[in-house]
Design a protein around this motif. Structure first.
Motif, PDB file in Angstrom:
ATOM      1  N   ARG A  48       0.821  -1.280   0.114  1.00 21.11           N
ATOM      2  CA  ARG A  48      -0.038  -0.048  -0.129  1.00 21.11           C
ATOM      3  C   ARG A  48       0.669   1.344  -0.001  1.00 21.11           C
ATOM      4  NH1 ARG A  48      -5.581  -0.463   3.468  1.00 21.11           N
ATOM      5  NH2 ARG A  48      -6.824  -1.914   2.113  1.00 21.11           N
ATOM      6  N   ASP A 100      -1.686  -1.078  -3.733  1.00 20.32           N
ATOM      7  CA  ASP A 100      -2.989  -1.862  -3.819  1.00 20.32           C
ATOM      8  C   ASP A 100      -4.157  -1.184  -3.056  1.00 20.32           C
ATOM      9  OD1 ASP A 100      -5.307  -3.626  -3.736  1.00 20.32           O
ATOM     10  OD2 ASP A 100      -3.849  -5.417  -3.848  1.00 20.32           O
ATOM     11  N   THR A 101      -5.103  -0.541  -3.311  1.00 17.35           N
ATOM     12  CA  THR A 101      -6.280   0.178  -2.473  1.00 17.35           C
ATOM     13  C   THR A 101      -7.353  -0.762  -2.271  1.00 17.35           C
ATOM     14  OG1 THR A 101      -7.082   1.040  -4.310  1.00 17.35           O
ATOM     15  CG2 THR A 101      -5.260   2.334  -3.232  1.00 17.35           C
ATOM     16  N   THR A 102      -7.391  -2.063  -2.718  1.00 20.15           N
ATOM     17  CA  THR A 102      -8.432  -2.932  -2.628  1.00 20.15           C
ATOM     18  C   THR A 102      -8.885  -2.933  -0.906  1.00 20.15           C
ATOM     19  OG1 THR A 102      -7.727  -4.326  -4.344  1.00 20.15           O
ATOM     20  CG2 THR A 102      -9.585  -5.343  -2.887  1.00 20.15           C
ATOM     21  N   LYS A 106     -12.461  -6.957   1.568  1.00 17.76           N
ATOM     22  CA  LYS A 106     -12.598  -7.785   0.359  1.00 17.76           C
ATOM     23  C   LYS A 106     -11.329  -8.731  -0.061  1.00 17.76           C
ATOM     24  CE  LYS A 106     -13.931  -6.358  -4.382  1.00 17.76           C
ATOM     25  NZ  LYS A 106     -14.353  -5.401  -5.324  1.00 17.76           N
ATOM     26  N   LEU A 107     -10.188  -8.090   0.284  1.00 19.78           N
ATOM     27  CA  LEU A 107      -9.063  -8.999  -0.142  1.00 19.78           C
ATOM     28  C   LEU A 107      -9.133 -10.432   0.583  1.00 19.78           C
ATOM     29  CD1 LEU A 107      -6.016  -6.591  -0.053  1.00 19.78           C
ATOM     30  CD2 LEU A 107      -6.943  -7.912  -2.049  1.00 19.78           C
ATOM     31  N   LYS A 110     -11.737 -12.709  -0.829  1.00 17.09           N
ATOM     32  CA  LYS A 110     -11.315 -13.301  -2.061  1.00 17.09           C
ATOM     33  C   LYS A 110     -10.341 -14.393  -2.001  1.00 17.09           C
ATOM     34  CE  LYS A 110      -9.553 -11.843  -6.611  1.00 17.09           C
ATOM     35  NZ  LYS A 110      -9.206 -10.802  -7.578  1.00 17.09           N
ATOM     36  N   THR A 118      -0.136  -5.303   5.265  1.00 14.39           N
ATOM     37  CA  THR A 118       0.180  -4.334   4.227  1.00 14.39           C
ATOM     38  C   THR A 118       1.398  -3.594   4.628  1.00 14.39           C
ATOM     39  OG1 THR A 118      -1.040  -2.574   5.505  1.00 14.39           O
ATOM     40  CG2 THR A 118      -2.249  -3.857   3.993  1.00 14.39           C
TER      41      THR A 118
END
Length: 301
Positions: A48, A100-102, A106-107, A110, A118
């Motif tokens: 990040r 990565d701004t997810t 959600k990460l 997934k 991070t």
């Protein structure tokens, strides 16, 4: 006659200087201070850190910081992956490192992860320290990670720092020092190595560690020396057979020294409870400054 006395005195000094100090290297293993869990754990590691946002816009320096960032991420994942029941997945591209701004939740969903780690920031420098007319350079890297639980709400900030030797040269004045001063942009490999070390420092509470003690030993006579030789060769049972009768013998000083050596033997075997008993027995036989020194250390182990 005076010449003979001087020769004798020099000979005595020579013998004294040839005395041998006996020591045993004893590694002590420590369990991690913190645990992620006892079941199968999955950790996703992402970047990040927006390298292009750093104040210095030099392209070569940015590339070095990108390389260092990936090294920090990869090292953190590697170290965690070596722990029992932990599997890591690195979601970062070494060729094109981007932030990565997810959302964390959600990460985690997934990839079926229990935690998301991070990398939030990394800084690097190569400062100079003047030591006795010598310029000593070190690579200094600071990193900041955040360890999130899968829900994204609970987290722990992990900061790490590495300071590694880089090089040295003779000091010829401030102007000359500025000319030869190594730069971050020209030392990508050194920065990446220190970034990996900084990552280890950041997650150190989750990793096992080893502390090495150099324990001095008593070698008052041939028997104790023989026991020490067995200890160095890790023939602990043979050393025990020599030390135990001495401990039970009539000479309190020798018994105290043998009991202390036995304490070191037990510590080398990882039996801290018996090592502590032997160290205390050493003091019971006769007060022993080495036993007094080792007892607090054993109690902490």
């Amino acid at each position: 006659m005076k010449t003979l006395l001087i020769i004798c005195a020099l000979a005595a000094l020579g013998l004294a200087s040839c005395s041998v100090d006996y020591q045993l290297t004893v590694p002590v293993n420590y369990a991690p201070k913190l645990e992620l869990g006892h079941d199968e754990i999955k950790v996703v590691v992402v970047n990040r850190f927006t390298v292009d946002s750093v104040a210095n816009k030099n392209k070569r320096k940015r590339n070095v910081l990108k390389g260092g960032s990936y090294s920090a991420i990869a090292m953190a994942a590697k170290q965690l992956d070596m722990l029992p029941h932990i599997q890591t997945t690195v979601l970062a591209d070494s060729a094109n490192l981007s932030a990565d701004t997810t959302p964390v939740k959600k990460l985690a969903e997934k990839y079926g992860a229990n935690y998301v780690l991070t990398l939030d920031s990394l800084s690097a420098d190569i400062p100079m320290e003047l030591v006795d007319s010598t310029e000593v350079y070190t690579t200094v890297v600071n990193v900041k990670f955040t360890l999130y639980e899968s829900n994204g709400n609970y987290f722990k900030i992990l900061r790490g720092k590495a300071k590694d030797y880089h090089s040295e040269s003779r000091y010829y004045g401030i102007l000359a020092a500025l000319i030869v001063h190594p730069t971050v942009k020209g030392n990508g490999q050194a920065i990446s190595q220190s970034a990996g070390n900084a990552a280890i420092d950041a997650i150190k509470d989750y990793l096992p560690s080893t502390l090495t003690n150099q324990r001095p030993l008593y070698a008052d006579n041939d028997s104790l020396k023989a026991a020490i030789n067995h200890m160095v060769a890790k023939r602990y049972h043979e050393a025990f057979k020599i030390l135990n009768p001495i401990i039970e013998g009539p000479d309190p000083k020798l018994a105290s020294h043998a009991a202390y050596d036995l304490a070191v033997l037990y510590e080398a075997q990882g039996d801290i409870e018996e090592a502590l008993k032997a160290a205390k027995l050493s003091n019971e036989k006769q007060q022993n400054f080495r036993a007094n020194a080792i007892i607090p250390s054993l109690e902490q182990e």
